[in-house]
Every structure is written in structure tokens, then in C-alpha cells.
Design an enzyme around this catalytic site. Structure first.
Site, short mmCIF file in Angstrom:
data_model
loop_
_atom_site.label_atom_id
_atom_site.label_comp_id
_atom_site.label_asym_id
_atom_site.label_seq_id
_atom_site.Cartn_x
_atom_site.Cartn_y
_atom_site.Cartn_z
N CYS A 177 0.81 -1.20 -0.08
CA CYS A 177 -0.01 -0.08 0.16
C CYS A 177 0.76 1.40 -0.03
CB CYS A 177 -0.92 0.13 1.26
SG CYS A 177 -0.22 -0.15 2.84
N HIS A 210 -1.84 0.30 7.56
CA HIS A 210 -2.16 0.76 5.94
C HIS A 210 -2.25 2.29 5.67
CE1 HIS A 210 -4.43 -0.10 2.33
NE2 HIS A 210 -5.81 0.65 3.04
N ASP A 249 -8.00 4.26 -2.12
CA ASP A 249 -7.55 3.38 -1.37
C ASP A 249 -6.68 2.19 -2.25
OD1 ASP A 249 -6.96 0.84 0.30
OD2 ASP A 249 -8.73 1.32 1.51
#
Length: 391
Positions: free
Chosen positions: A172, A304, A325
Site C-alpha cells: 500500500c 495501512h 485506497d
């Protein structure tokens, strides 16, 4: 002497009297043997107890060390530092699994492998997880939206990148950097900084770029956490690595640390207020929809990270962040390009104050270009890298 001329002998240990000195000596010897046996037994008992305690302590330390090693290995696996391979190895392994399950044909496996190897050789992303045009679609949607949005501020154009077979579960931070970079590459202000980065780099290339920043002297403490090596690993990165990489490219940025909740029920309203100020500075006015020239914001929390691409202000004055995202797949992002009038697809992006309730957040915000002297100063300062904390 009992008065009759008979000699009596008294035991010095128990006051027993004897008429025979030899008997007394034997009696005293028994006392001494008994005492010696008793003391020896006590010593043996003490030695045995000490030995048992030592063995128990040793066993306990061994079990604690074993638990610590297991926990350390878990942390290594979780953060990609277990030497289990990196992007290429995971990509190939996941494709092999898809073939074994009958979800991918062998010819497709070989084609995708060849494509991946070519992209890695050139250090560029294959673009297969990219969705472009979402900001432009949002701008059109908000122009026609007339329900509850009073104002909306959007970042400059930015492409969405989601995780692939090669970085699922750990990529991520790299994907958010790709999103931020996609916006900077469209802004002429950063042309000189990015003259060697005209295409979006692959994740292994980004890892090498961060290693280059470390070699320049940026964030030595953070570098030591990764043993100065990211390439070939599945190591997670965060705000400090993004800051070091951007600054090494002469891109001015800052880390803002929201180190504790500032609202009820563990919420962070000051984070929302900060983002609002970021987008509204130099963009104030009466227009409902403001498409700013501001780059998107890197947003990190434990486990995250996401990319802030805008903020809504509702008619009741509540604020709502718009987030890209990396965990959201392309097919879902594509729905935003054909946004319906009811705005249902915006649920993918919208996050209200009550939705962000992690203990801590960090953001990395870009704000211009550094001179060579300023870059050198930032490098020196990053040796004790700290973030600005919002009280």
C-alpha cells in the site's frame, strides 16, 4: 562422684551421666555422627533445591527466548523482513497458484511473466492496476450534485493504483507513492525534480530509490530498521520512507503527526480541519466545486495507508474526506468514471470523522520544490527525523 567412690561422667551434649568413660565416648560419638548426618542432609537438600531452581529458571528463560524468537519471526513476516522474497517472487508464486487452480491458462502465465520481467528490467510500472480520470469525473459529478454538498475541494489530477499479485498484502505505501507521483508528473512545477522519473516506477524500482535516499544520508535511523535494504523484500514502508524519498528528489514536503484523538469516541477532527486548510489555502471563494492545483496527501496509520484526493463540506458544516485506497480494485474504481446521479459509488471514497478512529495518523504533504542547499539541510535534519505533532 556419688560419695561411694564411684566416678560419674556427664555427657556434654545431653547431660546424660555414665559410670564408664568408654561408654560416654561412644555416646558422644553417636551425637556427633547424628549431627554430621543432619547437617549433611540439610546441605544436600539445599543443594538440590538450588539445582532445581536453576534448572527451572533456565527452562523459563529458554521458553521466553523461544516465544520472543517466534514473535520476532511473526513481526518479520508481517512487515516483509523475513527474506521470503519480494515483488517478483510473490508475483510468480501467485500466478503459479492461479494456474494450479485453473483460473489462469499456461499461455497467459508465460505472457504475463514476460511482461513483468520486461517492466522490472526497465524499472517501470506495467499500468495494469491504474485507473485514470477519476478526479475529472468527480468534478463533473459535483457540478450537478445538489443534495447536501455545500463545497468540495479536489486535488490536482491523480491516477489510482491498486495492489497486484506481486504486492498484495504489503504494497500500500508504494502504491500511494505512485498515486502521489502521478499527480506531480502532471505539474510543471516539478519537471526539474522529476526529469529522471518521467514514468511511474515499479515497486522494486521505488525500493531502490528509497535505498538511494538512505545512501545520501536521509533518515539513517529508519534505514537501520530495514538493515539499509528494501529491494527484494516485502517490507512495508510508511510516512518516513515517503518523506525521505520525496526530499531526496528535491520535493518539499512535511510530515504531520496526529498522535492522539482530538474528538469524542477516539476521532480526529483536527486531521479533517488540517486537510481543509491545506486545500482551501489560496483556493477560497464562493464556488461550490474547486479543482485545486494541490497534490494529493499521503495518509498513514498503523497497518495501512491511503491517499487523500479531496474534502467535502456538507450543508450542515460536517467534513468528509475523499480517499483513494490501494486495496480498492480497478473494476470498482471504474464505476466512479460513470458516476450515477445518486452518488452511490462515492461510498468507495467518502470517510467521515467517525470513520477514522485509529489511535494515530500521519500525513505527508507536498508543498513545492527545494533548492540544493535546502535539500542538504533537510538531509542533515533527517538524521533526527521528527514530525510536527498536532496537540
Amino acid at each position: 562422684d556419688r560419695g561411694n567412690g564411684e566416678q560419674l561422667y556427664e555427657c556434654p551434649m545431653c547431660s546424660l551421666t555414665c559410670t564408664d568413660i568408654q561408654i560416654l565416648e561412644e555416646h558422644v560419638d553417636l551425637h556427633l555422627e547424628e549431627q554430621s548426618f543432619s547437617e549433611g542432609g540439610s546441605m544436600r537438600d539445599l543443594e538440590l533445591a538450588q539445582r532445581l531452581q536453576t534448572e527451572e529458571d533456565k527452562q523459563q528463560r529458554s521458553e521466553e527466548e523461544k516465544r520472543e524468537r517466534e514473535e520476532f519471526k511473526k513481526l518479520q513476516r508481517r512487515y516483509g523482513l523475513d527474506n521470503s522474497g519480494g515483488y517478483k517472487q510473490q508475483f510468480l508464486k501467485n500466478m503459479e497458484r492461479e494456474v494450479d487452480r485453473g483460473r489462469m491458462q499456461p499461455f497467459e502465465y508465460h505472457k504475463r511473466k514476460a511482461d513483468m520481467m520486461e517492466c522490472l528490467a526497465f524499472g517501470i510500472d506495467d499500468g495494469k492496476t491504474k485507473t485514470s480520470g477519476v478526479i475529472e469525473a468527480l468534478c463533473k459529478y459535483y457540478q450537478n450534485e445538489n443534495k447536501d454538498v455545500r463545497h468540495v475541494w479536489l486535488s490536482a489530477g491523480v491516477d489510482h493504483f491498486h495492489s497486484s499479485l506481486g504486492d498484495r498484502g504489503w504494497g500500500c505505501g508504494y502504491r500511494n507513492f505512485q498515486m502521489l507521483l502521478s499527480s506531480l508528473l502532471q505539474n510543471s512545477l516539478y519537471n526539474d525534480c522529476l526529469r529522471d522519473t518521467t514514468l511511474i516506477p515499479s515497486i522494486p524500482k521505488i525500493q531502490s530509490m528509497i535505498e538511494d535516499a538512505w545512501r545520501e544520508g536521509f533518515d539513517p535511523h529508519g534505514a537501520s530498521h530495514f538493515s539499509n535494504r528494501l529491494h527484494g523484500s516485502k517490507a512495508w514502508i510508511g510516512a518516513c520512507e515517503i518523506y525521505s524519498l520525496l526530499t531526496s528528489l528535491r520535493i518539499k514536503c512535511q510530515i504531520i503527526d496526529f498522535h492522539k484523538p482530538t474528538g469524542p469516541v477516539g476521532t480526529h477532527p483536527r486531521l479533517f480541519e488540517w486537510v481543509l486548510r491545506y486545500y482551501t489555502t489560496d483556493n477560497e471563494g464562493g464556488a461550490k466545486v474547486v479543482c485545486t492545483s494541490k497534490p494529493p496527501i499521503y495518509l498513514q496509520h498503523q497497518g495501512h495507508s491511503r491517499t487523500v484526493v479531496g474534502i467535502e463540506e456538507k450543508k450542515n458544516k460536517t467534513l468528509c474526506l475523499l480517499l483513494f485506497d490501494p486495496g480498492c480494485p480497478s473494476q470498482e474504481m471504474q464505476k466512479l468514471l460513470k458516476q450515477t446521479s445518486d452518488g452511490t459509488s462515492l461510498k468507495l471514497l467518502r470517510k467521515f470523522v467517525g470513520s477514522l478512529k485509529e489511535k494515530q495518523y500521519q500525513i505527508v504533504a507536498v508543498d513545492g520544490v527545494l533548492s540544493l542547499e535546502e535539500k542538504a539541510a533537510c538531509c542533515h535534519a533527517s538524521k533526527v527525523l521528527t514530525s510536527e505533532k498536532i496537540p
